[in-house]
Each structure stands twice: as C-alpha cells, then as structure tokens.
Design a protein around this motif. Structure first.
Motif, PDB file in Angstrom:
ATOM      1  N   GLU A   8       0.850  -1.185   0.000  1.00 40.89           N
ATOM      2  CA  GLU A   8       0.000   0.000   0.000  1.00 40.89           C
ATOM      3  C   GLU A   8       0.888   1.237   0.000  1.00 40.89           C
ATOM      4  O   GLU A   8       1.943   1.261   0.611  1.00 40.89           O
ATOM      5  CB  GLU A   8      -0.921   0.004   1.228  1.00 40.89           C
ATOM      6  CG  GLU A   8      -1.841  -1.196   1.318  1.00 40.89           C
ATOM      7  CD  GLU A   8      -1.123  -2.490   1.723  1.00 40.89           C
ATOM      8  OE1 GLU A   8      -0.057  -2.429   2.363  1.00 40.89           O
ATOM      9  OE2 GLU A   8      -1.628  -3.567   1.344  1.00 40.89           O
ATOM     10  N   ARG A   9       0.435   2.290  -0.657  1.00 41.37           N
ATOM     11  CA  ARG A   9       1.263   3.484  -0.842  1.00 41.37           C
ATOM     12  C   ARG A   9       1.618   4.191   0.455  1.00 41.37           C
ATOM     13  O   ARG A   9       2.620   4.888   0.523  1.00 41.37           O
ATOM     14  CB  ARG A   9       0.574   4.457  -1.790  1.00 41.37           C
ATOM     15  CG  ARG A   9       0.474   3.910  -3.183  1.00 41.37           C
ATOM     16  CD  ARG A   9      -0.148   4.903  -4.107  1.00 41.37           C
ATOM     17  NE  ARG A   9      -0.761   4.199  -5.229  1.00 41.37           N
ATOM     18  CZ  ARG A   9      -1.258   4.785  -6.266  1.00 41.37           C
ATOM     19  NH1 ARG A   9      -1.248   6.092  -6.360  1.00 41.37           N
ATOM     20  NH2 ARG A   9      -1.783   4.082  -7.243  1.00 41.37           N
ATOM     21  N   THR A  10       0.821   4.031   1.484  1.00 37.15           N
ATOM     22  CA  THR A  10       1.100   4.719   2.751  1.00 37.15           C
ATOM     23  C   THR A  10       1.809   3.818   3.760  1.00 37.15           C
ATOM     24  O   THR A  10       2.017   4.227   4.890  1.00 37.15           O
ATOM     25  CB  THR A  10      -0.212   5.229   3.384  1.00 37.15           C
ATOM     26  OG1 THR A  10      -1.067   4.106   3.597  1.00 37.15           O
ATOM     27  CG2 THR A  10      -0.887   6.256   2.492  1.00 37.15           C
ATOM     28  N   ASN A  12       4.957   1.057   5.001  1.00 35.12           N
ATOM     29  CA  ASN A  12       6.325   0.565   4.882  1.00 35.12           C
ATOM     30  C   ASN A  12       6.385  -0.768   5.591  1.00 35.12           C
ATOM     31  O   ASN A  12       5.993  -0.874   6.751  1.00 35.12           O
ATOM     32  CB  ASN A  12       7.326   1.520   5.546  1.00 35.12           C
ATOM     33  CG  ASN A  12       7.588   2.743   4.734  1.00 35.12           C
ATOM     34  OD1 ASN A  12       7.683   2.671   3.520  1.00 35.12           O
ATOM     35  ND2 ASN A  12       7.705   3.872   5.384  1.00 35.12           N
ATOM     36  N   ILE A  59       8.108  -4.570  -3.793  1.00 32.29           N
ATOM     37  CA  ILE A  59       7.837  -3.827  -5.024  1.00 32.29           C
ATOM     38  C   ILE A  59       9.038  -4.031  -5.941  1.00 32.29           C
ATOM     39  O   ILE A  59      10.170  -3.777  -5.537  1.00 32.29           O
ATOM     40  CB  ILE A  59       7.660  -2.317  -4.741  1.00 32.29           C
ATOM     41  CG1 ILE A  59       6.532  -2.067  -3.746  1.00 32.29           C
ATOM     42  CG2 ILE A  59       7.416  -1.548  -6.042  1.00 32.29           C
ATOM     43  CD1 ILE A  59       6.466  -0.629  -3.241  1.00 32.29           C
ATOM     44  N   SER A  87       3.486   8.813 -12.228  1.00 30.08           N
ATOM     45  CA  SER A  87       3.858   9.415 -10.944  1.00 30.08           C
ATOM     46  C   SER A  87       4.823  10.587 -11.106  1.00 30.08           C
ATOM     47  O   SER A  87       5.439  11.015 -10.133  1.00 30.08           O
ATOM     48  CB  SER A  87       4.482   8.352 -10.035  1.00 30.08           C
ATOM     49  OG  SER A  87       3.565   7.317  -9.786  1.00 30.08           O
ATOM     50  N   GLY A  90       8.143  11.634  -8.988  1.00 29.19           N
ATOM     51  CA  GLY A  90       8.004  11.025  -7.661  1.00 29.19           C
ATOM     52  C   GLY A  90       8.969  11.590  -6.635  1.00 29.19           C
ATOM     53  O   GLY A  90       9.301  10.914  -5.669  1.00 29.19           O
ATOM     54  N   GLY A  99       3.964   3.883 -11.640  1.00 24.27           N
ATOM     55  CA  GLY A  99       3.688   2.901 -10.603  1.00 24.27           C
ATOM     56  C   GLY A  99       2.547   1.998 -10.996  1.00 24.27           C
ATOM     57  O   GLY A  99       1.576   2.448 -11.618  1.00 24.27           O
ATOM     58  N   ARG A 104       1.172  -1.091  -4.610  1.00 27.84           N
ATOM     59  CA  ARG A 104       2.235  -1.093  -5.623  1.00 27.84           C
ATOM     60  C   ARG A 104       2.922  -2.453  -5.723  1.00 27.84           C
ATOM     61  O   ARG A 104       3.375  -3.011  -4.730  1.00 27.84           O
ATOM     62  CB  ARG A 104       3.294  -0.048  -5.290  1.00 27.84           C
ATOM     63  CG  ARG A 104       2.838   1.376  -5.467  1.00 27.84           C
ATOM     64  CD  ARG A 104       2.760   1.704  -6.936  1.00 27.84           C
ATOM     65  NE  ARG A 104       2.658   3.127  -7.143  1.00 27.84           N
ATOM     66  CZ  ARG A 104       1.705   3.685  -7.876  1.00 27.84           C
ATOM     67  NH1 ARG A 104       0.788   2.932  -8.446  1.00 27.84           N
ATOM     68  NH2 ARG A 104       1.677   4.975  -8.058  1.00 27.84           N
ATOM     69  N   LEU A 107       7.505  -0.484  -9.786  1.00 29.14           N
ATOM     70  CA  LEU A 107       7.810   0.917 -10.077  1.00 29.14           C
ATOM     71  C   LEU A 107       8.784   0.921 -11.247  1.00 29.14           C
ATOM     72  O   LEU A 107       9.874   0.336 -11.160  1.00 29.14           O
ATOM     73  CB  LEU A 107       8.427   1.627  -8.871  1.00 29.14           C
ATOM     74  CG  LEU A 107       7.474   1.915  -7.709  1.00 29.14           C
ATOM     75  CD1 LEU A 107       8.246   2.394  -6.492  1.00 29.14           C
ATOM     76  CD2 LEU A 107       6.432   2.947  -8.123  1.00 29.14           C
ATOM     77  N   ARG A 153       6.549   6.884   3.897  1.00 33.94           N
ATOM     78  CA  ARG A 153       7.519   6.422   2.899  1.00 33.94           C
ATOM     79  C   ARG A 153       8.592   7.473   2.604  1.00 33.94           C
ATOM     80  O   ARG A 153       9.763   7.129   2.486  1.00 33.94           O
ATOM     81  CB  ARG A 153       6.793   5.979   1.628  1.00 33.94           C
ATOM     82  CG  ARG A 153       7.697   5.403   0.600  1.00 33.94           C
ATOM     83  CD  ARG A 153       7.528   3.972   0.143  1.00 33.94           C
ATOM     84  NE  ARG A 153       6.426   3.187   0.519  1.00 33.94           N
ATOM     85  CZ  ARG A 153       5.572   2.642  -0.321  1.00 33.94           C
ATOM     86  NH1 ARG A 153       5.670   2.866  -1.607  1.00 33.94           N
ATOM     87  NH2 ARG A 153       4.615   1.860   0.106  1.00 33.94           N
TER      88      ARG A 153
END
Length: 171
Positions: A8-10, A12, A59, A87, A90, A99, A104, A107, A153
């Motif tokens: 998920e993008r938010t 880590n 990723i 993106s 980025g 992305g 994700r 990339l 991130r």
C-alpha cells in the motif's frame, strides 16, 4: 502469479527475499519492452528485490534506460495501458516514474541510459550484491527505518540517503 508483491502506498514493511522476484522482473521487463519498443535501450532490475537474500519492500523496481526523459513522456499511454499510473518524477530528480497497482507491485523508473542516475543506481545495487557486510548493514538500517516510519515512505527513503551516498563515495 503475485510473487508476494504489493505494498500500500502509505505503508512501509519489509518482506523476506522471494526466490521468484527475479522472474517477476523479467516478465514485466518483457511486457514493457513489447509496449515501448526500441526506445528502451536497456532495462535493469534494481532496488532491494534485486539483491538475493535482502529483505525488501515487496515492489519490483525497474530501471529503464532511454536517450532522454521525453521518451517516457511519449510512451506514457503505453505504460498506462499496461496498468501503470504516471507518478511524474516522484520526488526523484532525473527520473520519470510509473507505478503499478493500488498496492504497488512495480515501479518503472525511466532514466537517461548510462547517465548519472543510471550509473549510481546500478553501482549501489552491485555493491550490495558483492558485499555481505554492506548488505547486512543496509538491512539493519532498513529494518530500523521501517520501525520508526511505518506509514511515512518519504521519511523512510530519506533515512537511507546518507548510507547510499556514503556507499557510493567508496573508491
């Protein structure tokens, strides 16, 4: 196959190295080459998923060498057709990034082939592959940064910068 990919993008988190991450890279590189064609001079697997045994954010990072970044602009529709979103850079100077996936999985970083970004990125990867002590130190740093920044991130990425720069400064 998902190869254990997706973040998920938010978030880590680190995943154990997966023996099929190299295959996941190869399959995606073939798809991108077919879509973009001869404007792609080279595609390399980089980032932690390219270093056997190194835990990584799940990723796949693809480094796509082109003559200049306008190539990425021209081929944005082809990348979007492959399921990527645009993106921009980025926040990474000298890159044009696409992305794939809401969580994700890939990339794709377009950079100038054999330019400074190309060279530095692959040198760092190759040093990690060749030096078990360096790889272990990087793993410890990444583990600490994930614990300190589980949902940030940019902070996680920034926390690796000094280590990467010091590694690249080696003779």
């Amino acid at each position: 196959m998902t190869y254990g990919l997706g973040l998920e993008r938010t978030a880590n988190r680190l995943a154990a190295s997966h023996p099929l991450w190299g295959q996941a890279f190869e399959e995606e590189a073939v798809r991108i080459r077919a879509a973009v064609g001869p404007d792609v001079l080279a595609i390399e697997h980089y980032g932690s998923t390219s270093v056997s045994g190194l835990p990584a954010k799940p990723i796949i990072d693809l480094l796509i060498g082109v003559t200049d970044l306008s190539v990425a602009d021209r081929h944005a529709p082809a990348m979007i057709a492959l399921g990527y979103d645009d993106s921009g850079n980025g926040g990474v100077e000298g890159h044009r990034i696409f992305g794939k996936g809401a969580a994700r999985t890939h990339l794709a970083h377009f950079v100038v082939y054999e330019g400074p970004e190309w060279t530095a990125t692959l040198r760092f990867r190759d040093l990690l592959r060749a030096d078990p002590e360096l790889r272990a130190a990087y793993e410890q740093l990444k583990t600490r940064l994930v614990a300190e920044h589980p949902t940030d991130r940019p902070a996680y990425t920034a926390g690796k910068s000094a280590f990467i720069l010091a590694t690249l400064a080696r003779p």
